[in-house]
Scaffold this motif. Structure first.
Motif, mmCIF file in Angstrom:
data_model
loop_
_atom_site.group_PDB
_atom_site.id
_atom_site.type_symbol
_atom_site.label_atom_id
_atom_site.label_comp_id
_atom_site.label_asym_id
_atom_site.label_seq_id
_atom_site.Cartn_x
_atom_site.Cartn_y
_atom_site.Cartn_z
ATOM 1 N N UNK A 19 -11.846 18.840 -10.520
ATOM 2 C CA UNK A 19 -11.141 18.512 -9.255
ATOM 3 C C UNK A 19 -10.911 16.870 -9.127
ATOM 4 N N UNK A 20 -9.615 16.633 -8.823
ATOM 5 C CA UNK A 20 -9.341 15.499 -8.989
ATOM 6 C C UNK A 20 -9.163 15.220 -7.185
ATOM 7 N N UNK A 21 -9.628 13.929 -6.881
ATOM 8 C CA UNK A 21 -9.439 13.430 -5.559
ATOM 9 C C UNK A 21 -8.626 11.918 -5.543
ATOM 10 N N UNK A 22 -7.794 11.968 -4.279
ATOM 11 C CA UNK A 22 -7.262 10.716 -3.997
ATOM 12 C C UNK A 22 -7.403 10.218 -2.607
ATOM 13 N N UNK A 23 -7.788 9.061 -2.544
ATOM 14 C CA UNK A 23 -7.983 8.711 -1.217
ATOM 15 C C UNK A 23 -7.095 7.326 -0.794
ATOM 16 N N UNK A 24 -6.323 7.329 0.180
ATOM 17 C CA UNK A 24 -5.554 6.101 0.482
ATOM 18 C C UNK A 24 -6.168 5.507 1.863
ATOM 19 N N UNK A 25 -6.322 4.269 1.423
ATOM 20 C CA UNK A 25 -6.757 3.169 2.225
ATOM 21 C C UNK A 25 -5.754 2.032 2.822
ATOM 22 N N UNK A 26 -5.971 1.452 3.609
ATOM 23 C CA UNK A 26 -5.151 0.208 4.358
ATOM 24 C C UNK A 26 -3.882 0.860 4.935
ATOM 25 N N UNK A 27 -3.743 1.954 5.214
ATOM 26 C CA UNK A 27 -2.418 2.650 5.956
ATOM 27 C C UNK A 27 -2.738 2.859 7.423
ATOM 28 N N UNK A 28 -2.074 2.590 8.257
ATOM 29 C CA UNK A 28 -2.029 2.969 9.429
ATOM 30 C C UNK A 28 -1.303 4.185 9.786
ATOM 31 N N UNK A 29 -0.607 4.560 8.884
ATOM 32 C CA UNK A 29 0.224 5.911 9.254
ATOM 33 C C UNK A 29 -0.340 7.035 8.135
ATOM 34 N N UNK A 30 -0.329 8.055 8.695
ATOM 35 C CA UNK A 30 -0.596 9.342 7.740
ATOM 36 C C UNK A 30 0.549 9.553 6.704
ATOM 37 N N UNK A 31 0.012 9.485 5.654
ATOM 38 C CA UNK A 31 0.986 9.618 4.587
ATOM 39 C C UNK A 31 1.365 11.057 4.148
ATOM 40 N N UNK A 32 2.704 11.192 4.132
ATOM 41 C CA UNK A 32 3.085 12.707 4.157
ATOM 42 C C UNK A 32 4.627 12.630 3.501
#
Length: 124
Positions: A19-32
């Motif tokens: 199971x791979x995980x990816x976390x986004x940090x530093x963005x004030x927007x929802x990434x989509x």
């Protein structure tokens, strides 16, 4: 500064799971959307799976054949890739990608943020 950080890679025997995980940090927007790509040794990077938060839709490459599942938490800008019944051909570096609002293009390759990648090795 926006960063995508993958984790969960490693060595697994054929037929096993990761199971791979990816976390986004530093963005004030929802990434989509957010997606997963992989690059096998000596080959170009290729699309694996994508999820779009607005409608919850997912899509994946033909080679997935129902063995991988993409999921995540839009509020946390986090995406996962559950890989089951893995084959040796799945060996490679897996990259997470995300797109901020107003960045357009194909969900199969146009992203403005990429992680550094996590190595996945499937042994026979």
């Amino acid at each position: 500064q926006v960063q995508l950080v993958e984790s969960g890679g490693g060595l697994v025997q054929a037929g096993g799971s990761l199971r791979l995980s990816c976390a986004a940090s530093g963005s004030t927007f929802n990434m989509s959307p957010m997606g997963w790509f992989r690059q096998a040794p000596g080959k170009e990077r290729e699309f694996v799976a994508v999820i779009t938060w607005s409608d919850g839709k997912t899509d994946d490459a033909d080679f997935v054949e129902g063995r991988f599942t993409i999921s995540g938490d839009s509020a946390k800008n986090t995406v996962y890739l559950q890989m089951n019944r893995m084959k040796t051909e799945a060996t490679g570096v897996y990259y997470c990608a995300g797109r901020t609002p107003y960045y357009s293009g194909s969900v199969y390759h146009d992203y403005n943020y990429w992680g550094q990648g996590t190595q996945v090795t499937v042994s026979s």
